[in-house]
Design a protein around this motif. Structure first.
Motif, PDB file in Angstrom:
ATOM      1  N   LEU A  91       0.825  -1.209   0.000  1.00 34.28           N
ATOM      2  CA  LEU A  91       0.000   0.000   0.000  1.00 34.28           C
ATOM      3  C   LEU A  91       0.859   1.258   0.000  1.00 34.28           C
ATOM      4  CD1 LEU A  91      -2.752   1.375   0.177  1.00 34.28           C
ATOM      5  CD2 LEU A  91      -2.644   1.115   2.673  1.00 34.28           C
ATOM      6  N   ILE A  92       1.902   1.274   0.825  1.00 31.86           N
ATOM      7  CA  ILE A  92       2.784   2.445   0.885  1.00 31.86           C
ATOM      8  C   ILE A  92       3.478   2.668  -0.451  1.00 31.86           C
ATOM      9  CG2 ILE A  92       4.877   3.376   1.955  1.00 31.86           C
ATOM     10  CD1 ILE A  92       4.026   2.011   4.540  1.00 31.86           C
ATOM     11  N   ASN A  93       3.984   1.588  -1.053  1.00 29.93           N
ATOM     12  CA  ASN A  93       4.643   1.718  -2.352  1.00 29.93           C
ATOM     13  C   ASN A  93       3.677   2.190  -3.430  1.00 29.93           C
ATOM     14  OD1 ASN A  93       7.666   0.526  -2.758  1.00 29.93           O
ATOM     15  ND2 ASN A  93       6.700  -0.412  -0.976  1.00 29.93           N
ATOM     16  N   PHE A  94       2.443   1.701  -3.392  1.00 27.20           N
ATOM     17  CA  PHE A  94       1.450   2.114  -4.385  1.00 27.20           C
ATOM     18  C   PHE A  94       1.142   3.603  -4.258  1.00 27.20           C
ATOM     19  CE2 PHE A  94      -2.868   2.884  -5.825  1.00 27.20           C
ATOM     20  CZ  PHE A  94      -2.879   2.268  -7.063  1.00 27.20           C
ATOM     21  N   LEU A  95       0.958   4.083  -3.040  1.00 28.96           N
ATOM     22  CA  LEU A  95       0.650   5.496  -2.834  1.00 28.96           C
ATOM     23  C   LEU A  95       1.812   6.389  -3.264  1.00 28.96           C
ATOM     24  CD1 LEU A  95      -1.159   5.355   0.631  1.00 28.96           C
ATOM     25  CD2 LEU A  95      -2.191   5.590  -1.639  1.00 28.96           C
ATOM     26  N   LEU A  96       3.035   5.963  -2.974  1.00 30.72           N
ATOM     27  CA  LEU A  96       4.198   6.755  -3.380  1.00 30.72           C
ATOM     28  C   LEU A  96       4.374   6.748  -4.893  1.00 30.72           C
ATOM     29  CD1 LEU A  96       6.729   5.739  -0.564  1.00 30.72           C
ATOM     30  CD2 LEU A  96       5.512   7.906  -0.804  1.00 30.72           C
ATOM     31  N   ASP A  97       4.088   5.611  -5.534  1.00 31.30           N
ATOM     32  CA  ASP A  97       4.146   5.559  -6.997  1.00 31.30           C
ATOM     33  C   ASP A  97       3.081   6.465  -7.617  1.00 31.30           C
ATOM     34  OD1 ASP A  97       6.285   3.839  -7.127  1.00 31.30           O
ATOM     35  OD2 ASP A  97       5.060   2.030  -7.293  1.00 31.30           O
ATOM     36  N   ALA A  98       1.909   6.484  -7.002  1.00 31.40           N
ATOM     37  CA  ALA A  98       0.837   7.346  -7.510  1.00 31.40           C
ATOM     38  C   ALA A  98       1.224   8.815  -7.382  1.00 31.40           C
ATOM     39  CB  ALA A  98      -0.456   7.061  -6.764  1.00 31.40           C
ATOM     40  N   TYR A  99       1.849   9.168  -6.281  1.00 31.53           N
ATOM     41  CA  TYR A  99       2.276  10.554  -6.092  1.00 31.53           C
ATOM     42  C   TYR A  99       3.368  10.922  -7.093  1.00 31.53           C
ATOM     43  CZ  TYR A  99       4.103  14.761  -3.902  1.00 31.53           C
ATOM     44  OH  TYR A  99       4.533  16.054  -3.667  1.00 31.53           O
ATOM     45  N   ARG A 100       4.288   9.992  -7.328  1.00 32.56           N
ATOM     46  CA  ARG A 100       5.363  10.244  -8.306  1.00 32.56           C
ATOM     47  C   ARG A 100       4.770  10.439  -9.704  1.00 32.56           C
ATOM     48  NH1 ARG A 100       8.108   7.710 -12.139  1.00 32.56           N
ATOM     49  NH2 ARG A 100      10.347   8.100 -12.393  1.00 32.56           N
ATOM     50  N   PHE A 101       3.807   9.600 -10.052  1.00 27.26           N
ATOM     51  CA  PHE A 101       3.181   9.713 -11.364  1.00 27.26           C
ATOM     52  C   PHE A 101       2.437  11.033 -11.510  1.00 27.26           C
ATOM     53  CE2 PHE A 101      -0.585   8.987 -14.062  1.00 27.26           C
ATOM     54  CZ  PHE A 101       0.054   8.680 -15.259  1.00 27.26           C
ATOM     55  N   SER A 102       1.771  11.468 -10.447  1.00 23.00           N
ATOM     56  CA  SER A 102       1.030  12.730 -10.505  1.00 23.00           C
ATOM     57  C   SER A 102       1.970  13.917 -10.677  1.00 23.00           C
ATOM     58  CB  SER A 102       0.193  12.904  -9.234  1.00 23.00           C
ATOM     59  OG  SER A 102       1.024  13.057  -8.094  1.00 23.00           O
ATOM     60  N   ILE A 103       3.180  13.819 -10.117  1.00 20.39           N
ATOM     61  CA  ILE A 103       4.157  14.902 -10.280  1.00 20.39           C
ATOM     62  C   ILE A 103       4.625  14.978 -11.729  1.00 20.39           C
ATOM     63  CG2 ILE A 103       6.454  15.713  -9.631  1.00 20.39           C
ATOM     64  CD1 ILE A 103       6.022  14.549  -6.888  1.00 20.39           C
ATOM     65  N   LEU A 104       4.984  13.836 -12.300  1.00 22.11           N
ATOM     66  CA  LEU A 104       5.504  13.832 -13.663  1.00 22.11           C
ATOM     67  C   LEU A 104       4.437  14.227 -14.686  1.00 22.11           C
ATOM     68  CD1 LEU A 104       7.734  10.615 -13.668  1.00 22.11           C
ATOM     69  CD2 LEU A 104       8.463  12.999 -13.562  1.00 22.11           C
ATOM     70  N   LYS A 105       3.204  13.871 -14.417  1.00 24.76           N
ATOM     71  CA  LYS A 105       2.128  14.174 -15.356  1.00 24.76           C
ATOM     72  C   LYS A 105       1.492  15.534 -15.106  1.00 24.76           C
ATOM     73  CE  LYS A 105       2.083  10.605 -18.064  1.00 24.76           C
ATOM     74  NZ  LYS A 105       2.320  10.752 -19.517  1.00 24.76           N
ATOM     75  N   GLY A 106       1.927  16.200 -14.054  1.00 27.04           N
ATOM     76  CA  GLY A 106       1.339  17.492 -13.748  1.00 27.04           C
ATOM     77  C   GLY A 106      -0.066  17.394 -13.212  1.00 27.04           C
ATOM     78  N   ALA A 178       9.407  14.225   1.072  1.00 21.60           N
ATOM     79  CA  ALA A 178      10.032  15.536   1.233  1.00 21.60           C
ATOM     80  C   ALA A 178       9.580  16.504   0.142  1.00 21.60           C
ATOM     81  CB  ALA A 178      11.556  15.401   1.219  1.00 21.60           C
ATOM     82  N   ILE A 179       9.231  15.955  -1.030  1.00 22.17           N
ATOM     83  CA  ILE A 179       8.775  16.808  -2.136  1.00 22.17           C
ATOM     84  C   ILE A 179       7.417  17.420  -1.807  1.00 22.17           C
ATOM     85  CG2 ILE A 179       8.286  16.828  -4.621  1.00 22.17           C
ATOM     86  CD1 ILE A 179      10.176  14.566  -4.976  1.00 22.17           C
ATOM     87  N   MET A 180       6.672  16.772  -0.921  1.00 20.94           N
ATOM     88  CA  MET A 180       5.398  17.356  -0.516  1.00 20.94           C
ATOM     89  C   MET A 180       5.584  18.640   0.278  1.00 20.94           C
ATOM     90  SD  MET A 180       3.418  13.884   0.705  1.00 20.94           S
ATOM     91  CE  MET A 180       3.337  12.419  -0.344  1.00 20.94           C
ATOM     92  N   VAL A 181       6.749  18.807   0.887  1.00 21.27           N
ATOM     93  CA  VAL A 181       7.006  19.970   1.737  1.00 21.27           C
ATOM     94  C   VAL A 181       7.877  20.995   1.020  1.00 21.27           C
ATOM     95  CG1 VAL A 181       7.908  20.734   3.973  1.00 21.27           C
ATOM     96  CG2 VAL A 181       6.833  18.470   3.760  1.00 21.27           C
ATOM     97  N   TRP A 182       8.956  20.516   0.391  1.00 26.55           N
ATOM     98  CA  TRP A 182       9.890  21.410  -0.296  1.00 26.55           C
ATOM     99  C   TRP A 182       9.847  21.136  -1.794  1.00 26.55           C
ATOM    100  CZ3 TRP A 182      11.821  18.532   4.001  1.00 26.55           C
ATOM    101  CH2 TRP A 182      11.928  19.280   5.183  1.00 26.55           C
ATOM    102  N   GLU A 183      10.186  22.140  -2.558  1.00 22.31           N
ATOM    103  CA  GLU A 183      10.230  22.017  -4.011  1.00 22.31           C
ATOM    104  C   GLU A 183      11.616  21.531  -4.447  1.00 22.31           C
ATOM    105  OE1 GLU A 183       9.078  25.534  -6.009  1.00 22.31           O
ATOM    106  OE2 GLU A 183       7.048  25.577  -5.156  1.00 22.31           O
ATOM    107  N   PHE A 184      11.609  20.504  -5.305  1.00 24.03           N
ATOM    108  CA  PHE A 184      12.838  19.945  -5.851  1.00 24.03           C
ATOM    109  C   PHE A 184      12.689  19.844  -7.364  1.00 24.03           C
ATOM    110  CE2 PHE A 184      12.821  18.356  -1.492  1.00 24.03           C
ATOM    111  CZ  PHE A 184      14.144  18.516  -1.112  1.00 24.03           C
ATOM    112  N   PRO A 185      13.793  19.861  -8.100  1.00 27.65           N
ATOM    113  CA  PRO A 185      13.705  19.626  -9.550  1.00 27.65           C
ATOM    114  C   PRO A 185      13.277  18.195  -9.827  1.00 27.65           C
ATOM    115  CG  PRO A 185      15.996  19.710  -8.836  1.00 27.65           C
ATOM    116  CD  PRO A 185      15.170  20.162  -7.663  1.00 27.65           C
TER     117      PRO A 185
END
Length: 241
Positions: A91-106, A178-185
């Motif tokens: 579940l944790i890995n799925f949620l983190l993958d979903a968040y990563r995908f949402s970042i890349l897709k805007g 950490a990307i949820m709190v601070w902005e990273f490239p």
């Protein structure tokens, strides 16, 4: 299980990987004696007396001793509660993958904008479907690659243990929080992917006792199949329609 019906844990020496019956003897609360390995004649698992931060540092440094302690002696694959750990890790890995995908897709900007409830539901559904298919492809390639990697003389058939080792060794994904709190490239995402890949390789090597090069190609193929399924396959399908 032994003849008496008691559960036998598969404990290992973190130095050589030799099976050991017990890691320590406890004489009284707080008074223990670490057992020595019969094969290498040294203390089987010194991490028992170490702080968790020391273990975490050695995991980040990709030391096989730390991974043996984590997979065999700390999160024992024969333990009764391994299913609960597996579901939580999934579940944790799925949620983190979903968040990563949402970042890349805007998708984050789409969710924050007031474009209507239907668009929000559609975006969430797209993320769910893509990440689910990507993870299914990832697991399939890992299992297939591990099956090909293992010779017929190798006695590991516990695919649940392989999946748990891959999920637990993907702990670098937690840095996405950490990307949820601070902005990273966006390059930080791919740096995290590289660390996850290398950590998966060490975990698979420890579990299968195979060569690191073979484990690398299994993990690399699985990550590439996952990346293709999540990011490229929807584009190809939409372009062909």
């Amino acid at each position: 299980m032994n003849p008496n019906g008691e559960q036998v844990l598969d404990l290992r020496c973190v130095n050589c990987g030799w099976g050991i019956e017990r890691l320590f003897v406890q004489y009284s609360p707080g008074n223990i004696r670490l057992m020595k390995c019969e094969s290498c004649k040294v203390v089987a698992d010194p991490y028992i007396e170490c702080e968790f931060m020391i273990l975490l540092i050695d995991l980040i440094l990709h030391k096989t001793k730390a991974y043996r302690h984590l997979l065999y002696n700390m999160l024992n694959l024969e333990a009764s509660d391994v299913k609960g750990i597996l579901w939580k890790s999934s579940l944790i890995n799925f949620l983190l993958d979903a968040y990563r995908f949402s970042i890349l897709k805007g998708s984050k900007n789409d969710l924050d904008s007031s474009k209507g409830l239907l668009l929000t539901i559609w975006t969430c559904g797209e993320i769910f479907v893509n990440v689910t298919l990507g993870n299914l492809m990832f697991v399939s390639v890992v299992f297939l690659g591990t099956r090909i990697l293992l010779n017929s003389t190798f006695a590991i058939t516990r695919y649940r243990g392989i999946l748990l080792a891959i999920l637990v060794s993907s702990y670098f994904k937690l840095f996405l929080m950490a990307i949820m709190v601070w902005e990273f490239p966006l390059s930080v995402l791919f740096i995290i992917d590289i660390f996850v890949l290398s950590s998966n390789c060490v975990a698979l090597q420890v579990l299968t006792q195979s060569r690191i090069a073979e484990c690398f190609w299994v993990c690399f193929s699985a990550h590439m199949a996952k990346f293709f399924t999540i990011h490229w396959l929807p584009t190809l399908l939409s372009g062909s329609c």
